[in-house]
Scaffold this motif. Structure first.
Motif, PDB file in Angstrom:
ATOM      1  N   VAL A 163       0.835  -1.203   0.000  1.00 21.32           N
ATOM      2  CA  VAL A 163       0.000   0.000   0.000  1.00 21.32           C
ATOM      3  C   VAL A 163       0.870   1.254   0.000  1.00 21.32           C
ATOM      4  N   ASP A 164       1.925   1.260   0.790  1.00 18.19           N
ATOM      5  CA  ASP A 164       2.828   2.415   0.814  1.00 18.19           C
ATOM      6  C   ASP A 164       3.448   2.655  -0.563  1.00 18.19           C
ATOM      7  N   GLU A 165       3.831   1.576  -1.246  1.00 15.09           N
ATOM      8  CA  GLU A 165       4.418   1.711  -2.583  1.00 15.09           C
ATOM      9  C   GLU A 165       3.399   2.266  -3.582  1.00 15.09           C
ATOM     10  N   GLY A 171       2.413  11.029  -1.597  1.00 18.11           N
ATOM     11  CA  GLY A 171       2.944  11.334  -0.273  1.00 18.11           C
ATOM     12  C   GLY A 171       2.205  10.666   0.864  1.00 18.11           C
ATOM     13  N   LYS A 172       1.403   9.645   0.576  1.00 21.72           N
ATOM     14  CA  LYS A 172       0.644   8.960   1.636  1.00 21.72           C
ATOM     15  C   LYS A 172       1.362   7.689   2.056  1.00 21.72           C
ATOM     16  N   ARG A 173       1.275   7.383   3.338  1.00 25.52           N
ATOM     17  CA  ARG A 173       1.794   6.124   3.855  1.00 25.52           C
ATOM     18  C   ARG A 173       0.932   5.702   5.042  1.00 25.52           C
ATOM     19  N   ILE A 174       0.908   4.419   5.312  1.00 20.87           N
ATOM     20  CA  ILE A 174       0.115   3.898   6.422  1.00 20.87           C
ATOM     21  C   ILE A 174       0.812   4.222   7.745  1.00 20.87           C
ATOM     22  N   GLN A 185      -0.104  11.814   5.578  1.00 21.75           N
ATOM     23  CA  GLN A 185       0.262  12.526   4.355  1.00 21.75           C
ATOM     24  C   GLN A 185       0.895  13.855   4.749  1.00 21.75           C
ATOM     25  N   TYR A 186       2.173  13.955   4.443  1.00 27.30           N
ATOM     26  CA  TYR A 186       2.912  15.166   4.798  1.00 27.30           C
ATOM     27  C   TYR A 186       2.740  15.503   6.287  1.00 27.30           C
TER      28      TYR A 186
END
Length: 275
Positions: A163-165, A171-174, A185-186
């Motif tokens: 999901v992160d990839e 700019g989103k990550r879990i 996100q940021y």
């Protein structure tokens, strides 16, 4: 007592469209892609099959039952039912506000939001089950316990990495410190309900597959390419298979991108199974 199948071997549908057409479809145990022109009957076939599965009580024999003109053959042949998930791709407004009112959460306004809410509850249960299984393994005295526990833990980590990839360009990550599914996100927290339609769709599919915990079951998807970026479409089947190689995928599509990653042989045209 119901005996669950590993996969569906064959479906037969009689009297499709008021008796004018009959369907006989032999399914692969891994991936099945149903293709055809608009109006050819792809979604009708899928809906009739799902309608049949939902109509039979869990203690009944789905193979022997022919409700809605559907007959199913399972593997193994003496199975009487099968576990399955259904994912549809339309991010439309909820037809009823009753579930939203019960939750008192104004962020849940579409059907995708509601499906995400439900699968997040499954995600919490999944994490508890994996944790309990790891504890049982590590206290069992099994010399291979650590390797088996690592496999269980690595699957969840791989889901988070995937999901992160997929979301990296925006700019989103879990948030890996949260038990519930939240994004950053940021440096700002972002609930999944504020994602784009395509992001919600891919997240829903992958989270649903993860929470089945690699068991044998069928994943039905009706035109999953809707709202998905071209590159996401290309890798969708492979990602599902990576998270659960025991899932039998049955999907309808208009998009050639879904089969471009080596699944051309999994395509069936509606005309080829119509008699």
């Amino acid at each position: 007592m119901i005996k669950l199948a590993n996969h569906i071997k064959r479906i037969e549908i009689s009297s499709l469209w008021s008796g004018h057409k009959h369907i006989v479809w032999d399914l692969r145990p891994d991936v099945n892609v149903l293709s055809g022109h608009n109006g050819a009957g792809k979604s009708t076939i899928l809906n009739r099959l799902i309608q049949h599965l939902r109509s039979v009580p869990t203690t009944g024999d789905i193979q022997g039952n022919t409700r809605f003109g559907v007959k199913i053959e399972f593997d193994p042949s003496d199975a009487t039912g099968i576990h399955y998930d259904v994912i549809r791709s339309f991010d439309r407004k909820m037809l009823s506000s009753e579930p939203i009112g019960a939750l008192n959460d104004a962020r849940i306004v579409t059907e995708l939001d509601w499906q995400l809410y439900l699968v997040q509850r499954r995600y919490l249960d999944y994490q508890v089950n994996v944790g309990n299984r790891m504890i049982a393994l590590l206290t069992s005295g099994d010399p291979e316990a650590r390797d088996k526990a690592a496999i269980a833990a690595n699957l969840k980590t791989r889901f988070l990495d995937i999901v992160d990839e997929l979301f990296a360009e925006t700019g989103k990550r879990i948030d890996r410190q949260s038990n519930e599914l939240q994004f950053i996100q940021y440096d700002e927290k972002l609930p999944p309900y504020l994602l784009s339609s395509g992001e919600k769709q891919i997240l829903l599919i992958l989270l649903t597959v993860l929470t089945e915990d690699q068991q044998h079951y069928v994943l039905f998807m009706d035109e999953p390419e809707a709202s998905l970026h071209f590159e996401w479409q290309k890798h969708l089947i492979g990602l599902v298979r990576e998270l659960n190689p025991n899932a039998q995928i049955v999907l309808t599509t208009h998009s050639p991108a879904l089969i471009m990653d080596g699944w051309e042989d999994a395509v069936t045209e509606v005309g080829d199974i119509t008699v």
